[in-house]
Scaffold this active site. Structure first.
Site, mmCIF file in Angstrom:
data_model
loop_
_atom_site.group_PDB
_atom_site.id
_atom_site.type_symbol
_atom_site.label_atom_id
_atom_site.label_comp_id
_atom_site.label_asym_id
_atom_site.label_seq_id
_atom_site.Cartn_x
_atom_site.Cartn_y
_atom_site.Cartn_z
ATOM 1 N N HIS A 130 57.805 40.166 -55.737
ATOM 2 C CA HIS A 130 58.087 41.025 -56.267
ATOM 3 C C HIS A 130 56.941 42.906 -56.849
ATOM 4 C CE1 HIS A 130 59.835 45.610 -57.018
ATOM 5 N NE2 HIS A 130 60.819 45.066 -56.725
ATOM 6 N N ASP A 207 57.822 37.287 -64.582
ATOM 7 C CA ASP A 207 58.575 38.080 -64.478
ATOM 8 C C ASP A 207 60.518 37.825 -64.107
ATOM 9 O OD1 ASP A 207 60.572 40.302 -62.979
ATOM 10 O OD2 ASP A 207 59.614 40.545 -61.035
ATOM 11 N N GLN A 210 65.239 39.158 -62.592
ATOM 12 C CA GLN A 210 66.355 38.734 -61.550
ATOM 13 C C GLN A 210 66.618 37.673 -61.780
ATOM 14 O OE1 GLN A 210 67.749 40.256 -58.967
ATOM 15 N NE2 GLN A 210 66.539 41.700 -58.794
ATOM 16 N N LYS A 233 69.562 45.896 -64.662
ATOM 17 C CA LYS A 233 69.705 44.958 -63.289
ATOM 18 C C LYS A 233 70.419 43.733 -64.550
ATOM 19 C CE LYS A 233 65.685 44.903 -60.786
ATOM 20 N NZ LYS A 233 65.875 45.221 -59.260
ATOM 21 N N CYS A 371 60.518 45.715 -51.407
ATOM 22 C CA CYS A 371 59.740 45.589 -52.621
ATOM 23 C C CYS A 371 58.814 44.530 -52.780
ATOM 24 C CB CYS A 371 59.544 46.379 -53.389
ATOM 25 S SG CYS A 371 60.074 47.985 -54.050
HETATM 26 N N1 C6P Z 1 63.904 45.079 -57.835
HETATM 27 C C1 C6P Z 1 65.856 44.769 -55.870
HETATM 28 O O1 C6P Z 1 66.306 45.309 -54.994
HETATM 29 P P1 C6P Z 1 62.429 47.834 -61.636
HETATM 30 O O2 C6P Z 1 62.164 48.647 -61.192
HETATM 31 O O3 C6P Z 1 60.616 47.772 -63.285
HETATM 32 O O4 C6P Z 1 63.656 48.097 -63.228
HETATM 33 O O5 C6P Z 1 62.204 46.403 -61.640
HETATM 34 C C2 C6P Z 1 61.233 45.543 -60.742
HETATM 35 C C3 C6P Z 1 61.435 44.413 -60.127
HETATM 36 C C4 C6P Z 1 60.680 43.686 -60.487
HETATM 37 N N2 C6P Z 1 60.192 42.411 -60.395
HETATM 38 C C5 C6P Z 1 61.551 41.748 -59.703
HETATM 39 C C6 C6P Z 1 61.573 40.203 -59.300
HETATM 40 C C7 C6P Z 1 62.302 42.916 -59.352
HETATM 41 O O6 C6P Z 1 63.882 42.324 -59.146
HETATM 42 C C8 C6P Z 1 62.271 44.104 -59.777
HETATM 43 C C9 C6P Z 1 63.341 45.254 -58.578
HETATM 44 C C10 C6P Z 1 64.757 45.791 -57.113
HETATM 45 O O7 C6P Z 1 65.089 44.047 -55.680
HETATM 46 C C11 C6P Z 1 64.668 47.586 -56.470
HETATM 47 S S1 C6P Z 1 63.173 47.050 -55.797
#
Ligand code: C6P
Length: 413
Positions: A130, A207, A210, A233, A371
């Site tokens: 991401h 990271d 997910q 999430k 993203c």
């Molecule tokens: N993915 C998706 O629809 P934040 O925005 O900081 O809570 O998370 C960022 C982020 C970082 N790593 C991974 C693997 C992610 O999936 C995400 C956020 C969302 O897939 C929004 S783009």
């Protein structure tokens, strides 16, 4: 009976009723929410915990001698303890509360990497990442003259493990790797990868944005150095997140932001920083959000992460088998080990058009590049439609998705 033929158990029906938002109709149809990878819905217990705090206990934390401040502090710090327990960190000092995965990764980039890396040093990421696990490292590379290197993936969206291992050379300063790909759902074998990195003396940031919502996480068992994730999430409020960091590493790192609460003593000549984890938590935090995150963890603990993972695995298999029956569908991301996400394209329908037609039928999916532009580029596409599951989804949701896709096909015929 094969895994794919098994029907998911009906346990989701019990979970589903705990999520008030799922009871509504959208565009005249009962809502089918298949966008939990973007942001998961919150159970009533989380919504109530936040509301109760706002009504009864709200005050600033760590600062007041009065009763409300004590109550707010106890609830806020209690949530930190729940997080520690949830991911099995060794001590609460290792749980830094942030605004989300993005901030957690930036913290490590600026506080751990930036002071230590320079020209000749490398930061290793993978092609699956991401943007939040790419851009903070690019910034550090620009700031220090270090180089970003990228491990490849195959046509299924799986890491090429041999190539990844061969890239773990002496000059690699850190490996930053996603646990589960948000765009493709690939589950990376992070435990094995971390073990290899450790043999090479390379620290690892995972990271886990997910990963945490879908499977039990044990940071001691993984043996990672950093693990980053977001509250929204995992069925908690937005604006909350966690950076788990190995205590010995966090101890050596300078603060990331300056301000109130991260200090013990301030004069114009010098400042003595607070102990861990407060050294990294400048300013008034998202108190109600963190309390909500604590309630989300209570919910997940009572549902049982093993049970959630098993249910979602069956539901994911069901989704794959049903999507596979749709004419003209192209599944993007066909790794052997996947979690809760399926990207696809339908004929030559633009993903945004597909998302709009599905929304008219009450089915919420995400469309676009998610993203993860480098992943899209790897597959030679600009975006996908993506259905992502949580434990409150069921086979009816999948059937509604498939019916909506059939309708979209008719519309675009
Ligand atoms: N993915 C998706 O629809 P934040 O925005 O900081 O809570 O998370 C960022 C982020 C970082 N790593 C991974 C693997 C992610 O999936 C995400 C956020 C969302 O897939 C929004 S783009």
């Amino acid at each position: 009976m094969s895994h794919a033929q098994r029907q998911p158990s009906l346990a989701a029906a019990d979970w589903r009723k705990d999520f008030p938002i799922l009871g509504q109709t959208v565009n005249g149809q009962p809502l089918v929410y298949l966008d939990s990878a973007a942001s998961a819905q919150q159970p009533a217990s989380v919504i109530d915990a936040v509301a109760r705090y706002q009504r009864e206990d709200h005050a600033n934390v760590h600062r007041g001698v009065h009763t409300l401040s004590h109550r707010a502090t106890d609830a806020y710090e209690g949530a930190r303890d729940k997080i520690r327990d949830f991911i099995n960190a060794t001590t609460r000092s290792e749980i830094v509360l942030t605004s989300g995965t993005t901030e957690s990764i930036n913290l490590v980039a600026q506080s751990y990497c930036r002071p230590r890396i320079g020209p000749g040093g490398k930061i290793l990421v993978t092609h699956l990442e991401h943007h939040a696990n790419i851009v903070p490292w690019q910034l550090v590379c620009e700031q220090t003259g270090a180089e970003l290197i990228v491990a490849p993936i195959d046509d299924h969206g799986q890491l090429e493990l041999e190539a990844l291992r061969s890239m773990m050379t002496n000059d690699v300063f850190l490996l930053a790797i996603g646990h589960v790909s948000n765009a493709l759902g690939t589950v990376n074998p992070v435990k094995e990868i971390i073990a290899h990195a450790r043999q090479c003396g390379i620290p690892v940031l995972v990271d886990g944005a997910q990963g945490v919502p879908h499977m039990p996480i044990d940071v001691q068992d993984l043996d990672c150095d950093f693990y980053a994730f977001s509250g929204h999430k995992m069925f908690g409020p937005t604006g909350t997140g966690v950076l788990y960091g190995r205590e010995t590493l966090l101890d050596e790192m300078p603060p990331y932001k300056g301000g109130g609460d991260m200090i013990l003593e301030v004069s114009f000549e010098s400042t003595i920083y607070n102990e861990l984890p407060y050294k990294f938590e400048a300013g008034t935090p998202n108190i109600s959000g963190v309390i909500g995150l604590g309630a989300a963890i209570d919910y997940l603990q009572s549902a049982g992460m093993q049970r959630i993972a098993a249910y979602e695995s069956d539901l994911h298999d069901y989704m794959l088998s049903q999507l596979g029956r749709v004419d003209d569908i192209r599944l993007i991301g066909t790794a052997a080990n996947k979690a809760s996400v399926q990207s696809f394209l339908l004929g030559d329908i633009h993903s945004h058009d597909l998302g709009t037609i599905l929304d008219h039928q009450g089915v919420a999916i995400r469309t676009g590049h998610h993203c993860a532009m480098p992943v899209m580029k790897r597959f030679g596409i600009s975006g996908t439609a993506r259905a992502s599951l949580a434990f409150y989804n069921n086979t009816d949701d999948i059937d509604r998705l498939v019916a909506a896709l059939e309708k979209a096909r008719q519309v675009f015929k």
